[in-house]
Design a protein around this motif. Structure first.
Motif, short mmCIF file in Angstrom:
data_model
loop_
_atom_site.label_atom_id
_atom_site.label_comp_id
_atom_site.label_asym_id
_atom_site.label_seq_id
_atom_site.Cartn_x
_atom_site.Cartn_y
_atom_site.Cartn_z
N THR A 33 2.81 -2.38 24.23
CA THR A 33 1.72 -2.99 23.47
C THR A 33 1.70 -4.52 23.56
OG1 THR A 33 3.02 -2.97 21.43
CG2 THR A 33 1.55 -1.08 21.84
N SER A 34 2.71 -5.12 24.16
CA SER A 34 2.73 -6.58 24.30
C SER A 34 1.63 -7.05 25.25
CB SER A 34 4.10 -7.04 24.81
OG SER A 34 4.24 -6.71 26.18
N ASP A 35 1.35 -8.33 25.23
CA ASP A 35 0.33 -8.92 26.11
C ASP A 35 0.81 -9.05 27.54
OD1 ASP A 35 -1.51 -9.17 24.07
OD2 ASP A 35 -0.91 -11.21 23.56
N THR A 36 2.08 -8.78 27.79
CA THR A 36 2.64 -8.98 29.12
C THR A 36 2.54 -7.71 29.97
OG1 THR A 36 4.85 -8.34 28.43
CG2 THR A 36 4.28 -10.68 28.25
N ASN A 37 2.71 -7.90 31.26
CA ASN A 37 2.81 -6.80 32.21
C ASN A 37 4.09 -7.01 32.99
OD1 ASN A 37 0.20 -5.45 31.80
ND2 ASN A 37 -0.62 -7.39 32.49
N SER A 38 4.77 -5.93 33.29
CA SER A 38 6.03 -6.02 34.01
C SER A 38 6.16 -4.77 34.87
CB SER A 38 7.17 -6.11 33.01
OG SER A 38 8.39 -6.32 33.64
N PHE A 39 6.27 -4.95 36.18
CA PHE A 39 6.25 -3.79 37.07
C PHE A 39 6.87 -4.09 38.41
CE2 PHE A 39 2.35 -6.21 37.34
CZ PHE A 39 2.24 -6.46 38.70
N ASN A 40 7.27 -3.02 39.09
CA ASN A 40 7.59 -3.02 40.52
C ASN A 40 6.52 -2.14 41.14
OD1 ASN A 40 10.00 -4.48 40.27
ND2 ASN A 40 11.15 -2.64 39.80
N LEU A 41 5.91 -2.62 42.22
CA LEU A 41 4.80 -1.90 42.82
C LEU A 41 4.88 -2.02 44.33
CD1 LEU A 41 2.07 -0.46 42.20
CD2 LEU A 41 1.02 -2.71 42.16
N ASN A 42 4.84 -0.87 45.01
CA ASN A 42 4.88 -0.86 46.48
C ASN A 42 3.86 0.14 46.99
OD1 ASN A 42 7.14 -2.62 46.88
ND2 ASN A 42 8.45 -0.96 46.16
N GLY A 43 3.18 -0.23 48.07
CA GLY A 43 2.27 0.67 48.76
C GLY A 43 1.11 1.14 47.91
N ILE A 44 0.15 0.27 47.68
CA ILE A 44 -0.99 0.64 46.85
C ILE A 44 -2.29 0.43 47.62
CG2 ILE A 44 -1.08 -1.62 45.76
CD1 ILE A 44 -2.14 -0.16 43.23
N LYS A 45 -3.19 1.38 47.47
CA LYS A 45 -4.57 1.26 47.95
C LYS A 45 -5.43 1.45 46.71
CE LYS A 45 -3.60 3.22 52.46
NZ LYS A 45 -3.80 4.37 53.35
N GLN A 46 -6.29 0.48 46.43
CA GLN A 46 -7.10 0.58 45.22
C GLN A 46 -8.49 0.01 45.46
OE1 GLN A 46 -5.29 -1.70 42.01
NE2 GLN A 46 -4.37 -3.07 43.48
#
Length: 155
Positions: A33-46
């Motif tokens: 629910t925080s205002d932040t985003n935190s991620f690991n992301l590999n290989g995306i088509k969007q």
């Protein structure tokens, strides 16, 4: 010899305390629910096309905001989604202006695909939809929302 044993034990203790902090976000409501985003992301088509968002994600862990809407007066939005999960676990959540979390969809096994249409009544304030993924999550997602703005994962 004693130094070798102590050193080995120290390394073992330090290694056992390590965890995947991105994957740990999955069950942490206050982080989601925080205002932040935190991620690991590999290989995306969007692709974002007006009120529709489609993505194929090879690997994601953590969370990212993909939709926002600043509601000035009470309104209703229609949401249609389709998720195919290949590995890991994934959920789509709505975060209200009061930082309340609502799970819109969740898939926790690769046989747990989800699709649905729903309407949400929104009061004044800023709303966010986040995708939250557990460790090594691979999925396809399609979302269509009648109002608001989509944002690409990873940006």
């Amino acid at each position: 010899m004693r130094k070798l044993i102590v050193g080995t034990l120290l390394i073992a203790i330090l290694m056992s305390g390590c965890s995947n902090t991105m994957a740990d976000i999955y069950d942490n409501e206050s982080k989601i629910t925080s205002d932040t985003n935190s991620f690991n992301l590999n290989g995306i088509k969007q692709e974002i096309n007006g009120n529709s968002y489609n993505a194929t994600v090879e690997k994601m862990e953590g969370m990212d905001t993909i939709w926002t809407m600043d509601v000035e007066e009470e309104t209703t939005v229609d949401i249609e989604y389709d998720i195919t999960l290949y590995n890991g676990k994934v959920k789509v959540v709505l975060v209200s202006p009061e930082d309340e979390l609502t799970i819109l969809a969740e898939c926790i096994s690769n046989q747990d695909d989800s699709s649905n249409t729903t309407s949400l009544a929104l009061t004044q304030g800023e709303y966010r939809i986040k995708i939250v993924a557990g460790e090594d999550t691979k999925f396809d997602i399609s979302l269509s929302i009648s109002d608001g703005s989509f944002h690409e994962l990873g940006l």
